[in-house]
Design an enzyme around this catalytic site. Structure first.
Site, PDB file in Angstrom:
ATOM      1  N   LYS A 193       0.882  -1.174   0.000  1.00 54.64           N
ATOM      2  CA  LYS A 193       0.000   0.000   0.000  1.00 54.64           C
ATOM      3  C   LYS A 193       0.919   1.222   0.000  1.00 54.64           C
ATOM      4  O   LYS A 193       0.883   2.064   0.911  1.00 54.64           O
ATOM      5  CB  LYS A 193      -0.915  -0.001   1.234  1.00 54.64           C
ATOM      6  CG  LYS A 193      -2.077  -0.962   1.141  1.00 54.64           C
ATOM      7  CD  LYS A 193      -3.090  -0.618   0.059  1.00 54.64           C
ATOM      8  CE  LYS A 193      -4.075   0.426   0.504  1.00 54.64           C
ATOM      9  NZ  LYS A 193      -5.063   0.715  -0.579  1.00 54.64           N
ATOM     10  N   ASP A 249      -0.051 -13.020   4.341  1.00 51.28           N
ATOM     11  CA  ASP A 249      -0.898 -13.967   5.072  1.00 51.28           C
ATOM     12  C   ASP A 249      -2.306 -13.975   4.464  1.00 51.28           C
ATOM     13  O   ASP A 249      -2.874 -15.023   4.152  1.00 51.28           O
ATOM     14  CB  ASP A 249      -0.943 -13.515   6.541  1.00 51.28           C
ATOM     15  CG  ASP A 249      -1.636 -14.519   7.448  1.00 51.28           C
ATOM     16  OD1 ASP A 249      -1.872 -15.654   7.012  1.00 51.28           O
ATOM     17  OD2 ASP A 249      -1.946 -14.160   8.600  1.00 51.28           O
TER      18      ASP A 249
END
Ligand code: ATP
Length: 361
Positions: A193, A249
């Site tokens: 991000k 994850d």
């Protein structure tokens, strides 16, 4: 003939069934003599009994072993006073102590498995997610603050060394692969991000620096939110995806969901000197002890273990054993006669294991 010391840790929930299944398959594939597999305790139930999730004896054995095979650890009700689950500490501690910085999660659609995505065929979804495994948001585990129950913080941590090594690992991996199914291009997609946080902008910048060493591998970027859409709409575009710990994850579970689910998704956690192999799933307590779990994720993780050991020690026979296991799994799935419950069938964990072993002869 070289032999290898393997530590196995069954763990909790479905951990023991799937770990023992993988050990059976390993013995069938490699014979009795090549692997010295020694069981050691650890996990949430062990913590309940002894106060230790990763006993020192288990840790030392792991440190001295050639590789570690793990079932799964964690039980929902067994938590620390801060509310976090105890079981996860088994592999989290091993990750940090053994410096297992690259969590490699192949996302591959096998013949015989119906993708949840319409119209995608085996061969069209075949990429690897490399999750940074020792930094990022999870590095803060146990070190966040909780101020009077009003304000809580966890800190996202990144270092140049940490990002550089996982980026280099990813580019080197792409160099050894055949490229993305869509266009054959070797490609590393950086998932971050970078538009929002400095830490992710740093992650991207360091990946860019490393990319300059790899003229033959394309670099590509995707924001973590957008990639969840791309992974569903154009999964064939991906070859290697590198991501910060928590993003890795999350997107690796999503990736697994596109190729048959957690019961078939393997995982290897690699450092320079150590490797830990376990299915990408957790301990699935809802189906534990009923012989209902799919052992395939752990069996494929065991195959990854053999391949990793074979590459490290220039042991071609082990690499071939790994390939034989993968082919046996593929054949079981393709034949469609012994189908695990999570793939829409009714075969038990023991029956699936038996079918894989039979094909290994
Ligand atoms: P963790 O956070 O430790 O990864 P989790 O809470 O995300 O664990 P899992 O234990 O991975 O959850 O399992 C989620 C669900 O997926 C389980 O409840 C189970 O139904 C299914 N599942 C997971 N692994 C398997 C498997 N090997 N075979 C069949 N079903 C599985």
């Amino acid at each position: 003939m070289k032999t290898y010391d393997i530590v196995s840790i069954d763990g909790d929930g479905i951990g023991p069934e799937v770990c023992q299944a993988a050990i059976r398959v390993l013995r069938q594939a490699c014979g009795e003599k090549r692997l010295n597999i020694s069981p050691y305790p650890g996990g949430a139930r062990h913590y309940q009994r002894s106060g230790q999730v990763l006993p020192e004896e288990t840790y030392q054995a792991c440190r001295q072993s050639d590789a570690i095979l793990h079932g799964a650890a964690g039980m929902p009700g067994i938590v620390y006073p801060d509310g976090t689950e105890v079981g996860n500490d088994l592999h989290l501690q091993l990750r940090f102590k053994l410096d297992l910085f690259a969590n490699v999660r192949p996302i591959r659609l096998y013949r015989g498995v119906r993708s949840t995505l319409a119209d995608w065929q085996p061969g069209q979804i075949d990429y690897v997610i490399v999750r940074e495994n020792t930094e990022g948001l999870y590095a803060s585990r146990g070190a966040g603050t909780n101020l009077r129950g009003e304000v809580v913080t966890d800190t996202l941590v990144m270092t140049r060394k940490g990002v550089e090594r996982v980026a280099r690992f990813s580019f080197e991996l792409a160099r050894r692969r055949k490229g993305a199914p869509r266009d054959g291009k070797r490609r590393v997609t950086v998932c971050d991000k970078a538009n929002i946080l400095r830490s992710y902008a740093f992650f991207r910048a360091v990946c860019d620096e490393v990319a300059r060493e790899f003229d033959d591998v394309e670099i590509d970027y995707a924001y973590a939110d957008a990639i969840t859409v791309h992974m569903l709409k154009r999964p064939d575009f991906y070859d290697v995806i590198v991501a910060e710990n928590m993003f890795g994850d999350i997107i690796s579970d999503l990736g697994a969901g596109t190729v048959g689910g957690l019961g078939i998704a393997p995982s290897g956690e690699l450092g320079l000197d150590h490797g830990l192999f376990q299915g990408a799933h957790g301990s699935a307590p809802d189906i534990a002890g009923q012989d209902r779990a799919s052992p395939l994720a752990t069996i494929l993780s065991a195959a990854m273990m053999l391949r990793w050991l074979g590459d490290r020690h220039a042991d071609e026979a082990l690499v071939q054993d790994a390939a034989r296991i993968e082919t046996a799994v593929e054949t079981v799935l393709a034949q469609g006669m012994v189908v695990p419950a999570d793939q829409g069938g009714s075969a038990r964990c023991s029956e699936v294991t038996e079918a894989v072993c039979r094909l290994l002869g």
